[in-house]
Design a protein around this motif. Structure first.
Motif, short mmCIF file in Angstrom:
data_model
loop_
_atom_site.label_atom_id
_atom_site.label_comp_id
_atom_site.label_asym_id
_atom_site.label_seq_id
_atom_site.Cartn_x
_atom_site.Cartn_y
_atom_site.Cartn_z
N ALA A 127 0.83 -1.21 0.00
CA ALA A 127 0.00 0.00 0.00
C ALA A 127 0.86 1.26 0.00
O ALA A 127 0.52 2.26 -0.64
N ARG A 189 -5.67 2.83 -0.02
CA ARG A 189 -4.89 1.70 -0.55
C ARG A 189 -5.08 0.43 0.27
O ARG A 189 -4.86 -0.68 -0.23
N LEU A 190 -5.45 0.57 1.53
CA LEU A 190 -5.66 -0.60 2.40
C LEU A 190 -6.78 -0.26 3.37
O LEU A 190 -6.80 0.83 3.95
N ASP A 223 -13.71 1.64 1.67
CA ASP A 223 -13.22 0.47 0.95
C ASP A 223 -11.94 0.80 0.20
O ASP A 223 -11.69 1.96 -0.17
N GLU A 224 -11.14 -0.22 -0.03
CA GLU A 224 -9.91 -0.03 -0.80
C GLU A 224 -10.24 0.45 -2.22
O GLU A 224 -11.20 -0.01 -2.84
#
Length: 268
Positions: A127, A189-190, A223-224
């Protein structure tokens, strides 16, 4: 409290005109961040390592807790001119923080956690490794939650009486369920709710290697892959993972270099 050098930090849109070696903004201290603007196409390196430059010439770099007293910043303009600048990095003093009452497994992880931790830390590295060509961090950072500062960057940690690595984040303590907001805009990203040590965790990519990581979250509500704006809600404070009470641990990275969030937040 950590003794912080009294240097004021400002965030603004960097002027369009630039020189081979521009004026740098920020703080040249351990845990600090610097940025500037060069002629587009200029190549930059810090101590021999390349520094990403946005297509408009903006760049950013940072210094870790144990950064050396000096660094060398080199520029090569599109017409081949070169210039080298020596940066004096100011040292800081850090306290010792004793944290007791942690779940024993989170202080000395059992062997059966090894494989899962490899996966989790791999996801964190991935990430933070994205080099998104954006500069969302230029708008400055806000404190991601209301609450008191309960832990500080750089402090040597004694966990349940056991010496451990220094703390690389800024802890903000508040009641479970207190909202957490994106400290700056970017891309998630995560996003996960059940990491062994971090508990609920979110990593936001602000561009050019600058990321925010927030963990011990009670709930994760993004959410990612989604884009968030500065101040958007991303979850709530909790005591998940390695925590002895509800708080959010906020960390800022430049690539794999850990920076001090307290040096970056806007003054209230």
């Amino acid at each position: 409290m950590i003794r912080i050098l009294a240097v004021t930090i400002f965030f603004w849109s960097i002027a369009s005109q630039a020189t081979a070696a521009p004026r740098l903004e920020g703080q040249a201290v351990q845990g600090g961040m610097l940025w500037g603007k060069v002629v587009p196409g200029t190549a930059i390196s810090l101590d021999g390592q390349p520094v990403a430059v946005h297509q408009n010439g903006v760049f950013v770099l940072g210094f870790g807790r144990d950064a050396a007293k000096s660094s060398t910043l080199s520029y090569r303009s599109p017409d081949g001119q070169t210039e080298t600048v020596s940066l004096d990095i100011q040292p800081r003093q850090f306290n010792i923080e004793k944290v007791n009452g942690l779940p024993p497994k989170t202080v000395t992880p059992p062997p059966e956690w090894r494989d899962r931790r490899k996966v989790e830390t791999g996801r964190v590295r991935a990430a933070r490794a994205v080099m998104m060509p954006e500069t969302q961090w230029l708008g400055g950072f806000l404190k991601p939650a209301e609450g008191r500062f309960s832990g500080f960057y750089g402090s040597q940690r004694i966990l349940n009486g056991e010496p451990r690595s220094p703390h690389y984040g800024l802890d903000i303590a508040a009641e479970t369920g207190t909202p957490i907001f994106a400290p700056a805009g970017g891309v998630v990203r995560l996003a996960a709710s059940d990491f062994l040590l971090e508990g609920g965790i979110v990593i936001i990519d602000h561009g050019l290697g600058i990321t925010s990581t927030l963990f011990h979250m009670n709930s994760v509500t993004v959410d990612e892959g989604v884009r968030v704006e500065k101040g958007d809600p991303i979850g709530t404070i909790g005591a998940t993972g390695r925590a002895n009470g509800p708080h959010v641990d906020w960390r800022v990275n430049w690539k794999n270099v850990r920076l001090d969030p307290l040096l970056l937040i806007e003054k209230e």
